[in-house]
Enzyme design. Structure first.
Site, short mmCIF file in Angstrom:
data_model
loop_
_atom_site.label_atom_id
_atom_site.label_comp_id
_atom_site.label_asym_id
_atom_site.label_seq_id
_atom_site.Cartn_x
_atom_site.Cartn_y
_atom_site.Cartn_z
N LYS A 22 0.84 -1.21 0.00
CA LYS A 22 0.00 0.00 0.00
C LYS A 22 0.87 1.25 0.00
O LYS A 22 0.73 2.13 -0.85
CB LYS A 22 -0.90 0.01 1.24
CG LYS A 22 -1.60 1.34 1.46
CD LYS A 22 -2.48 1.33 2.68
CE LYS A 22 -1.80 1.77 3.96
NZ LYS A 22 -1.56 3.21 4.08
N ARG A 93 -4.65 10.87 3.57
CA ARG A 93 -3.57 11.87 3.56
C ARG A 93 -2.60 11.66 2.41
O ARG A 93 -1.96 12.60 1.95
CB ARG A 93 -2.81 11.83 4.87
CG ARG A 93 -3.66 12.15 6.06
CD ARG A 93 -2.84 12.03 7.30
NE ARG A 93 -1.66 12.86 7.20
CZ ARG A 93 -1.59 14.11 7.60
NH1 ARG A 93 -2.61 14.68 8.14
NH2 ARG A 93 -0.47 14.79 7.47
N CYS A 117 -5.75 13.75 12.44
CA CYS A 117 -5.62 12.33 12.19
C CYS A 117 -5.74 11.56 13.50
O CYS A 117 -5.25 12.02 14.53
CB CYS A 117 -4.26 12.08 11.56
SG CYS A 117 -3.91 10.37 11.31
N ARG A 122 -0.20 15.12 12.31
CA ARG A 122 0.53 14.78 11.07
C ARG A 122 0.58 16.00 10.15
O ARG A 122 -0.11 16.07 9.14
CB ARG A 122 -0.14 13.61 10.37
CG ARG A 122 -0.12 12.35 11.19
CD ARG A 122 -0.78 11.21 10.48
NE ARG A 122 0.08 10.59 9.49
CZ ARG A 122 -0.30 9.56 8.73
NH1 ARG A 122 -1.51 9.09 8.84
NH2 ARG A 122 0.53 9.04 7.85
N ASP A 307 3.96 1.10 11.87
CA ASP A 307 2.73 0.48 11.37
C ASP A 307 2.52 -0.92 11.96
O ASP A 307 1.40 -1.44 11.93
CB ASP A 307 2.75 0.40 9.84
CG ASP A 307 2.52 1.76 9.20
OD1 ASP A 307 2.18 2.72 9.92
OD2 ASP A 307 2.69 1.87 7.97
N ARG A 399 -9.03 -0.52 4.00
CA ARG A 399 -8.28 0.57 3.35
C ARG A 399 -6.84 0.15 3.08
O ARG A 399 -6.19 0.69 2.17
CB ARG A 399 -8.27 1.81 4.26
CG ARG A 399 -9.61 2.50 4.34
CD ARG A 399 -9.51 3.81 5.08
NE ARG A 399 -8.35 4.56 4.66
CZ ARG A 399 -7.79 5.54 5.35
NH1 ARG A 399 -8.31 5.91 6.49
NH2 ARG A 399 -6.74 6.17 4.88
C1 UD1 Z 1 4.05 7.18 6.08
C2 UD1 Z 1 3.20 5.94 5.92
C3 UD1 Z 1 2.66 5.50 7.27
C4 UD1 Z 1 3.81 5.30 8.25
C5 UD1 Z 1 4.66 6.56 8.31
C6 UD1 Z 1 5.90 6.39 9.17
C7 UD1 Z 1 2.36 6.11 3.69
C8 UD1 Z 1 1.20 6.35 2.79
N1 UD1 Z 1 2.12 6.23 5.01
O1 UD1 Z 1 3.21 8.23 6.56
O2 UD1 Z 1 1.97 4.26 7.09
O3 UD1 Z 1 3.28 5.04 9.53
O4 UD1 Z 1 5.10 6.92 6.99
O5 UD1 Z 1 6.67 5.34 8.71
O6 UD1 Z 1 3.44 5.77 3.24
N2 UD1 Z 1 6.08 15.11 10.07
C9 UD1 Z 1 6.10 16.46 10.32
N3 UD1 Z 1 5.96 17.31 9.26
C10 UD1 Z 1 5.80 16.87 7.98
C11 UD1 Z 1 5.80 15.49 7.73
C12 UD1 Z 1 5.94 14.62 8.80
O7 UD1 Z 1 6.24 16.90 11.47
O8 UD1 Z 1 5.68 17.69 7.06
C13 UD1 Z 1 6.24 14.16 11.21
C14 UD1 Z 1 4.98 13.31 11.44
O9 UD1 Z 1 4.04 13.98 12.25
C15 UD1 Z 1 5.56 12.08 12.07
C16 UD1 Z 1 6.94 11.93 11.40
O10 UD1 Z 1 7.23 13.23 10.86
O11 UD1 Z 1 5.75 12.29 13.45
C17 UD1 Z 1 7.00 10.91 10.30
O12 UD1 Z 1 5.91 11.11 9.40
P1 UD1 Z 1 5.97 10.66 7.88
O13 UD1 Z 1 7.14 9.76 7.69
O14 UD1 Z 1 5.89 11.87 7.02
O15 UD1 Z 1 4.64 9.82 7.72
P2 UD1 Z 1 3.71 9.73 6.46
O16 UD1 Z 1 4.50 9.92 5.21
O17 UD1 Z 1 2.51 10.59 6.67
#
Ligand code: UD1
Length: 432
Positions: A22, A93, A117, A122, A307, A399
């Site tokens: 996914k 997202r 979320c 996030r 995850d 999902r």
């Molecule tokens: C992706 C995965 C999700 C997984 C996560 C962490 C997908 C579709 N989803 O989510 O299943 O749990 O990686 O491995 O691939 N953050 C910020 N600012 C930002 C972006 C992130 O502060 O602009 C923080 C987030 O709140 C979190 C951390 O960085 O604490 C990691 O988030 P991120 O790796 O970006 O997660 P996703 O890409 O949303």
């Protein structure tokens, strides 16, 4: 909506075919928007989040449809909108992934901010800061990001090494692919799904050095060309079935998988006393006793995946002894714990960690799933529990997991789904 009913206590036995990833497929669908021509993606799972992304591509004017042989054909040459509908971003997202490609190819993107979320805060500030560093004018107004750039310029993007963001790494790599000059991204994510997207872009003609490392050097090109690509297997789904085998004292083989993508998970399961056999494209787990307690801390890859944290918590809830699970990525990821306690677990959550005092047995109960991974964890708890477990909000699991009830049934699980009438049950929450 669906309600999942499980009669626990059956040891799972057999082999499961793991679906395409996914989290790997969503970036591939978004990256296809960068390509001038036809992209054919193989091994894309039939799950609701992918269907939402397909709807997003179509809303932008792209052609996206599954062929009879299962290949997903995407043609972005007919894109006629740079505005992502709020209804789709709100549901998932991962929809925010379209921002980078739209900006890179059309110089404009209007994408609603994804908002809150259930698994914690996030934000998308890393994405937006990166777009600005690449020279885009970004306005955040009325709940949306509106970005414009005649042509983006190569730059240096330094990401926070404590919070290596999967999403920002993917979005900014896609945006930089067609920028003028060279972009250096430091502290990039190295998740296998991120690396697969980098390889896909490279095969389409992008120039990316440092693929699979934390420092990427991306030199912009004028155009990317069409190609065929096969998504990697879902390591979260594979891990879920292995933990299900451990919880039910069974023996399960997951294939096809790349065991290297699962090193940390395999290490923890071995510490818990599971017997694990690796082959080139499969992993087999067998277990004939209660697990031993293991302390686990989630971290960006190659660390322990957040995850799989809820599933691991369920395993530790019936361990011999006490274990501490630390969650370092998402602050509300222990939201399954209260439901697990209703099934007899002894858990205390404090300061981003949960202490699991293992109990000999969980007991079936009516419980509520709040997100994809929490839902999967409650299914696993139900499989291990004595008696009947009824999970409301089970549709959330669809999902992210392709036919999870069918696959578990094929391993011997007594599991069934039924339509759910309760309108209060959470449905399209954020992507996790
Ligand atoms: C992706 C995965 C999700 C997984 C996560 C962490 C997908 C579709 N989803 O989510 O299943 O749990 O990686 O491995 O691939 N953050 C910020 N600012 C930002 C972006 C992130 O502060 O602009 C923080 C987030 O709140 C979190 C951390 O960085 O604490 C990691 O988030 P991120 O790796 O970006 O997660 P996703 O890409 O949303």
């Amino acid at each position: 909506m669906s309600r999942i009913t499980i009669h626990g206590g059956v040891p799972l036995r057999g082999t499961v075919r793991v679906s395409g990833s996914k989290n790997g497929s969503l970036p591939l669908l978004a990256a296809s928007l960068l390509v001038d021509g036809e992209v054919v993606l193989h091994n894309i799972p039939h799950i609701r989040d992918i269907h939402t992304m397909i709807r997003m591509l179509r809303a932008l004017g792209a052609r996206a449809e599954f062929r009879e042989d299962g290949g997903l054909v995407i043609d972005g040459s007919s894109i006629n909108s740079v505005s992502a509908p709020y209804d789709l971003v709100r549901r998932m997202r991962g929809s925010f992934y379209v921002a980078g490609p739209l900006l890179a190819r059309f110089g404009e993107a209007h994408v609603p901010l994804p908002g809150g979320c259930v698994i914690g805060s996030r934000p998308v500030d890393f994405h937006i800061r990166g777009f600005k560093a690449l020279g885009a004018e970004v306005e955040e107004k009325h709940g949306a990001m509106h970005a414009t750039a005649q042509r983006m310029r190569g730059t240096r993007i330094y990401m926070d090494p404590r919070l290596r963001s999967v999403g920002a790494t993917v979005n900014l790599t896609m945006a930089a692919c067609m920028a003028e000059g060279t972009t250096v991204i430091e502290n990039a994510s190295r998740e296998p799904e991120v690396v697969d997207c980098q390889k896909f872009l490279t095969a389409a003609g992008a120039q990316i050095q440092g693929v699979g490392t934390t420092t990427l050097r991306i030199t912009g090109v004028e155009q990317l060309h069409g190609l065929e690509w096969t998504a990697i297997s879902d390591r979260m789904e594979a891990g879920t079935f292995l933990i299900a085998a451990a919880l039910t004292r069974g023996e399960v083989t997951v294939e096809p998988v790349d065991p290297e993508h699962m090193s940390m998970v395999i290490d923890v399961l071995e510490q818990a006393g599971c017997d694990i056999r690796l082959a080139e494209r499969s992993v087999t787990l067998s277990m004939d006793d209660r697990p031993d307690a293991v302390d686990v801390m989630t971290a960006p890859y190659p660390g322990y995946p957040t995850d799989l944290q809820p599933n691991t918590g369920v395993l530790m809830s019936i361990a011999r002894g006490a274990s501490v699970i630390e969650e370092t990525i998402f602050d509300a990821r222990f939201n399954y714990v209260d439901e697990l306690i209703r099934m007899g677990a002894d858990v205390r959550v404090m300061d981003g960690a949960a202490i699991f005092k293992g109990v000999p047995q969980l007991f079936g109960a009516p419980v509520v799933a709040t997100d994809i991974r929490a839902g999967a964890a409650l299914i696993l708890a139900g499989l291990a529990a004595e008696g009947e477990t009824e999970i409301s909000g089970g549709a959330l699991v669809d999902r992210g997991y392709e036919d999870i009830t069918g696959k578990l049934s094929s391993l011997g699980a007594r599991i069934a789904t039924a339509p759910e009438a309760d309108p209060e049950t959470p449905d399209d929450e954020c992507l996790v």
